[in-house]
Design a protein around this motif. Structure first.
Motif, PDB file in Angstrom:
ATOM      1  N   ARG A 154      -8.977  32.321  -6.054  1.00  0.00           N
ATOM      2  CA  ARG A 154      -8.817  32.714  -7.451  1.00  0.00           C
ATOM      3  C   ARG A 154      -7.713  31.911  -8.143  1.00  0.00           C
ATOM      4  N   LEU A 155      -6.905  31.191  -7.362  1.00  0.00           N
ATOM      5  CA  LEU A 155      -5.893  30.328  -7.963  1.00  0.00           C
ATOM      6  C   LEU A 155      -6.557  29.218  -8.773  1.00  0.00           C
ATOM      7  N   HIS A 156      -5.858  28.767  -9.814  1.00  0.00           N
ATOM      8  CA  HIS A 156      -6.313  27.599 -10.554  1.00  0.00           C
ATOM      9  C   HIS A 156      -6.481  26.441  -9.566  1.00  0.00           C
ATOM     10  N   PRO A 157      -7.493  25.589  -9.741  1.00  0.00           N
ATOM     11  CA  PRO A 157      -7.703  24.486  -8.788  1.00  0.00           C
ATOM     12  C   PRO A 157      -6.475  23.620  -8.547  1.00  0.00           C
ATOM     13  N   GLU A 158      -5.647  23.425  -9.572  1.00  0.00           N
ATOM     14  CA  GLU A 158      -4.436  22.623  -9.373  1.00  0.00           C
ATOM     15  C   GLU A 158      -3.436  23.345  -8.466  1.00  0.00           C
ATOM     16  N   LEU A 159      -3.386  24.674  -8.554  1.00  0.00           N
ATOM     17  CA  LEU A 159      -2.514  25.420  -7.651  1.00  0.00           C
ATOM     18  C   LEU A 159      -3.104  25.480  -6.251  1.00  0.00           C
ATOM     19  N   GLN A 160      -4.441  25.522  -6.142  1.00  0.00           N
ATOM     20  CA  GLN A 160      -5.050  25.455  -4.820  1.00  0.00           C
ATOM     21  C   GLN A 160      -4.691  24.146  -4.136  1.00  0.00           C
ATOM     22  N   ARG A 161      -4.659  23.074  -4.902  1.00  0.00           N
ATOM     23  CA  ARG A 161      -4.287  21.786  -4.325  1.00  0.00           C
ATOM     24  C   ARG A 161      -2.819  21.795  -3.933  1.00  0.00           C
ATOM     25  N   ARG A 162      -1.971  22.335  -4.786  1.00  0.00           N
ATOM     26  CA  ARG A 162      -0.529  22.296  -4.544  1.00  0.00           C
ATOM     27  C   ARG A 162      -0.100  23.166  -3.372  1.00  0.00           C
ATOM     28  N   PHE A 163      -0.793  24.270  -3.172  1.00  0.00           N
ATOM     29  CA  PHE A 163      -0.421  25.207  -2.108  1.00  0.00           C
ATOM     30  C   PHE A 163      -1.429  25.223  -0.960  1.00  0.00           C
ATOM     31  N   GLY A 164      -2.343  24.273  -0.947  1.00  0.00           N
ATOM     32  CA  GLY A 164      -3.444  24.349   0.006  1.00  0.00           C
ATOM     33  C   GLY A 164      -3.365  23.425   1.197  1.00  0.00           C
ATOM     34  N   PHE A 165      -2.222  22.765   1.437  1.00  0.00           N
ATOM     35  CA  PHE A 165      -2.149  21.857   2.579  1.00  0.00           C
ATOM     36  C   PHE A 165      -1.204  22.388   3.643  1.00  0.00           C
ATOM     37  N   SER A 166      -1.445  21.926   4.863  1.00  0.00           N
ATOM     38  CA  SER A 166      -0.636  22.329   6.006  1.00  0.00           C
ATOM     39  C   SER A 166      -0.095  21.087   6.692  1.00  0.00           C
ATOM     40  N   SER A 167       0.600  21.287   7.802  1.00  0.00           N
ATOM     41  CA  SER A 167       1.182  20.163   8.533  1.00  0.00           C
ATOM     42  C   SER A 167       0.118  19.223   9.074  1.00  0.00           C
ATOM     43  N   ALA A 168      -1.094  19.736   9.292  1.00  0.00           N
ATOM     44  CA  ALA A 168      -2.163  18.909   9.854  1.00  0.00           C
ATOM     45  C   ALA A 168      -2.750  17.927   8.852  1.00  0.00           C
ATOM     46  N   ASP A 184       4.014  26.203  11.498  1.00  0.00           N
ATOM     47  CA  ASP A 184       3.662  25.461  10.304  1.00  0.00           C
ATOM     48  C   ASP A 184       4.631  25.868   9.193  1.00  0.00           C
ATOM     49  N   THR A 185       5.312  24.882   8.627  1.00  0.00           N
ATOM     50  CA  THR A 185       6.424  25.121   7.707  1.00  0.00           C
ATOM     51  C   THR A 185       6.238  24.297   6.450  1.00  0.00           C
ATOM     52  N   VAL A 186       6.597  24.865   5.306  1.00  0.00           N
ATOM     53  CA  VAL A 186       6.553  24.144   4.036  1.00  0.00           C
ATOM     54  C   VAL A 186       7.931  24.197   3.393  1.00  0.00           C
ATOM     55  N   THR A 187       8.435  23.037   2.983  1.00  0.00           N
ATOM     56  CA  THR A 187       9.737  22.979   2.314  1.00  0.00           C
ATOM     57  C   THR A 187       9.582  23.259   0.823  1.00  0.00           C
ATOM     58  N   PHE A 188      10.589  23.922   0.272  1.00  0.00           N
ATOM     59  CA  PHE A 188      10.738  24.071  -1.172  1.00  0.00           C
ATOM     60  C   PHE A 188      12.167  23.656  -1.494  1.00  0.00           C
ATOM     61  N   VAL A 189      12.350  22.360  -1.684  1.00  0.00           N
ATOM     62  CA  VAL A 189      13.678  21.812  -1.960  1.00  0.00           C
ATOM     63  C   VAL A 189      13.727  21.424  -3.431  1.00  0.00           C
ATOM     64  N   ARG A 190      14.562  22.139  -4.192  1.00  0.00           N
ATOM     65  CA  ARG A 190      14.689  21.901  -5.629  1.00  0.00           C
ATOM     66  C   ARG A 190      16.043  21.261  -5.909  1.00  0.00           C
ATOM     67  N   THR A 191      16.036  20.124  -6.579  1.00  0.00           N
ATOM     68  CA  THR A 191      17.262  19.401  -6.919  1.00  0.00           C
ATOM     69  C   THR A 191      17.394  19.356  -8.434  1.00  0.00           C
ATOM     70  N   PHE A 192      18.555  19.813  -8.927  1.00  0.00           N
ATOM     71  CA  PHE A 192      18.805  19.898 -10.361  1.00  0.00           C
ATOM     72  C   PHE A 192      19.921  18.924 -10.737  1.00  0.00           C
ATOM     73  N   GLU A 193      19.671  18.070 -11.728  1.00  0.00           N
ATOM     74  CA  GLU A 193      20.659  17.122 -12.226  1.00  0.00           C
ATOM     75  C   GLU A 193      21.309  17.729 -13.466  1.00  0.00           C
ATOM     76  N   LEU A 194      22.501  18.292 -13.279  1.00  0.00           N
ATOM     77  CA  LEU A 194      23.138  19.090 -14.327  1.00  0.00           C
ATOM     78  C   LEU A 194      24.038  18.281 -15.262  1.00  0.00           C
ATOM     79  N   GLY A 195      24.129  16.985 -15.042  1.00  0.00           N
ATOM     80  CA  GLY A 195      24.930  16.132 -15.915  1.00  0.00           C
ATOM     81  C   GLY A 195      26.318  15.903 -15.367  1.00  0.00           C
ATOM     82  N   ASN A 196      26.955  14.827 -15.851  1.00  0.00           N
ATOM     83  CA  ASN A 196      28.304  14.451 -15.413  1.00  0.00           C
ATOM     84  C   ASN A 196      28.382  14.280 -13.898  1.00  0.00           C
TER      85      ASN A 196
END
Length: 234
Positions: free
Chosen positions: A22-36, A94-106
């Protein structure tokens, strides 16, 4: 280099079951892969707003920043990157990273790190927060009416050495994440809100990003996105 989505089950497909479709196809692609699958998703965009709670929350957020879990700074139109790599961790999960990097300036850069696994014992995705996986959080996943993914946090546990502590309900930090695809803008949208009973609103952000998919079959997952320490206890 882009690559097509395979049929290999991901931790999100396992958790959502039939609702994954039921996810939007773009979200199925984004969340649909594994380590294999040898795929990584790297998103780049702008956080329209990053906010925090009252001054009372700053010491808590500063402490979290030492382990790449939340941070006290705020901003608008902040460039950011989110890196999602799938791999087998040292325990074969099977592990998925969620690493978010924020460039806050200066020259100030903040990260918010998480690694997610599916726990068969708990019957859900477990989110390990930070550089050392000290905090394990149960996640409840659902699909909203627009095909977006809704994530709500549940029970939380502290895991470090001999420490094995369930966080009392009164002290829980409750997180709600909403991610969906904006077809008109051809980009992903995300909103995150973290709050607690004892301190009220703690931290959050909202923004937009586009995603690229990389073939990682010929390259190892970068060490920079993996935690310094992995915790077996979920």
């Amino acid at each position: 280099m882009t690559t097509a989505l395979t049929k290999t089950d991901s931790i999100f497909r396992t958790a959502l079951g039939a609702d994954f479709d039921r996810l939007h196809p773009e979200l199925q692609r984004r969340f649909g892969f594994s380590s294999a699958d040898g795929v990584a998703c790297v998103g780049e965009g702008v956080m329209e707003e990053i906010w925090r709670g009252s001054a009372f929350t700053v010491p808590f957020l500063r402490l979290g920043a030492t382990r790449n879990i939340l941070f006290p700074e705020t901003g608008r139109d902040v460039p950011f990157v989110i890196e999602n790599y799938a791999y087998l961790d040292d325990f074969g999960r099977d592990t998925v990273t969620f690493v978010r990097t924020f460039e806050l300036g200066n020259g100030l850069r903040r990260r918010f790190d998480a690694t997610m696994v599916h726990s068969a014992r708990r019957g859900r995705v477990v989110d390990y927060l930070g550089t050392h996986q000290h905090v394990a959080v149960d996640l409840d996943l659902s699909v909203d009416s627009r095909g977006g993914l809704l994530i709500r946090s549940g029970e939380q546990r502290l895991r470090a050495g001999l420490l094995d502590l369930r966080v009392p309900r009164a002290l829980l930090a409750h997180a709600e994440v909403r991610e969906w695809y904006d077809e008109q803008a051809a980009e992903f949208r995300i909103e995150v809100r973290v709050s607690s009973r004892w301190a009220g609103p703690l931290f959050g952000y909202r923004g937009r990003f586009t995603a690229r998919y990389w073939d990682t079959a010929a390259a190892r997952v970068p060490a920079t996105v993996r935690p310094y320490r992995e915790e077996l206890r979920d």
